[in-house]
Design a protein around this motif. Sequence first.
Motif, PDB file in Angstrom:
ATOM      1  N   ASP A  39      61.571  68.946 -14.396  1.00 16.27           N
ATOM      2  CA  ASP A  39      61.084  69.737 -15.360  1.00 16.27           C
ATOM      3  C   ASP A  39      61.653  71.293 -15.364  1.00 16.27           C
ATOM      4  O   ASP A  39      61.425  72.206 -16.409  1.00 16.27           O
ATOM      5  N   ARG A  47      55.267  75.100 -16.888  1.00 17.70           N
ATOM      6  CA  ARG A  47      56.850  75.417 -17.843  1.00 17.70           C
ATOM      7  C   ARG A  47      56.341  75.056 -18.507  1.00 17.70           C
ATOM      8  O   ARG A  47      55.533  74.545 -19.598  1.00 17.70           O
ATOM      9  N   ASP A  76      57.126  70.799 -16.561  1.00 18.50           N
ATOM     10  CA  ASP A  76      56.744  71.245 -18.254  1.00 18.50           C
ATOM     11  C   ASP A  76      55.450  70.663 -19.186  1.00 18.50           C
ATOM     12  O   ASP A  76      55.841  70.030 -19.395  1.00 18.50           O
ATOM     13  N   THR A  78      55.264  72.479 -22.277  1.00 15.87           N
ATOM     14  CA  THR A  78      55.636  72.554 -23.368  1.00 15.87           C
ATOM     15  C   THR A  78      54.221  72.532 -24.640  1.00 15.87           C
ATOM     16  O   THR A  78      53.045  72.676 -25.231  1.00 15.87           O
ATOM     17  N   ARG A 106      65.484  73.106 -20.650  1.00 13.84           N
ATOM     18  CA  ARG A 106      64.280  72.450 -21.638  1.00 13.84           C
ATOM     19  C   ARG A 106      65.200  70.907 -21.054  1.00 13.84           C
ATOM     20  O   ARG A 106      65.849  70.652 -21.998  1.00 13.84           O
TER      21      ARG A 106
END
Length: 440
Positions: A39, A47, A76, A78, A106
């Motif tokens: 990631d 992240r 990550d 997100t 990403r």
Amino acid sequence: MPPNNTQELGTIGFKSRIPGFGVKEKSSRVWLNGRKQIDGAENVFWRVHDGLYDLTGFIKNHPGGSQWLELTQGTDITEAFEAHHLSEKPEKLLEKFYIKDAITERVSPYTFKRDGFYRTLKKRVGIILKDTPKIPITISKFYADSLLILTFLTSLLACNFGNYFLVGLSGFFLATVIISAHNYFHQADNFRMFYFQLGFQSVKEWRVSHALSHHLFPNTIIDMEMYIFEPLATYFPKNKSFLKRYLPWLVSPLIWCLVFHGSFFLRLREFFKYNKKEFNISYLIPFSLPIFLVTFSNQPVITCFYFWTCIILSGSFIFAIIGINAAHHAPDIFHDGDAARNEKDFGIAQLDAVMDREEILGSHLWTLTTFGQHALHHLFPTIDHGLLKFIYPVFEETMNEFGVGLRLSNSFKLMKGQFRQIAKVEPNLIPPGFDLIKNK
């Protein structure tokens, strides 16, 4: 094994597999460790989009509870950050913890453009919820608590009278109280989320396998729930033997009966092999029901445990038949390996992987107890199930505006579709394109 169609990494557009996941093990531990490797969060940061943030000092102050951040450090987040926060306040707060930009792209292909479908809908939903009455949240709690009480009462009656109809009824209440707890483990830490553990399942494990994996990446190569029954049930469209295609049609009912017991043995294995130091009192929750029976029943201990086992088996069957056939598996639903849209908006991708049940829409109780209004729940998992009906009008309006739609089916068609998907070997060659809301 992971899907091995013409495109090694599937078709939705992930830039890497999760190392070890779906090949050697299917555990949340392997999934999280694999995410840390790919990631680009340098194992210690969190992240969000292309920025790295140090949230270490914020863990204990996180409004949703510390577990969410403890689990995801080094990955990550997100999709989780976007889907779990409706207002702009968390985004502004996040800026205080910025460290630097990430140096890699990403892995996830999903986008969150300011003027895209998902961000537009999220902004509108946030406005609607400010003026929405909160009493449905209280009603959800009443339903969940009532189902818990009914589970214990009917189990006691079943044991005392040796009545198998009451065994099935108690199993039904057990399954529905566990499903209702699914509403709560998506939210900030609360005691009702632990109702989920009455069936030997773990809130912590499901927050990874379901909330962080399946919910954010449904039907993709990094969705843990796509692999959970492999090699018995393979949902990806790929080459399969005759037995893999059709044996599940015969043995699935047996497997559904054993989901809760299977969870128990998997948790035991994980505990003794990796997590002995993580024991906590919540591990004993599944045994509250037999302890209750032994304490208050007029039957011998062995009889109490026998009827408890029968209740667990029936509850497992009902839980599985509802959950597995709730929304995600039918030949018309996108599964990685099928042709994918060029558009990678997070919200549209969620809709591509879901088909809602028309008989559930609008019912608070059935939504709470049967994984209902599945599309809206995937888009906004932290919103209480009782509030989903209030945002449905703006959901329809935004879908119409962006030219996407929600496909409707029913429970029986989705159950048939699930077996047809298991038997499917050829991927869909035409990318998803929704008709506006209509029955299938």
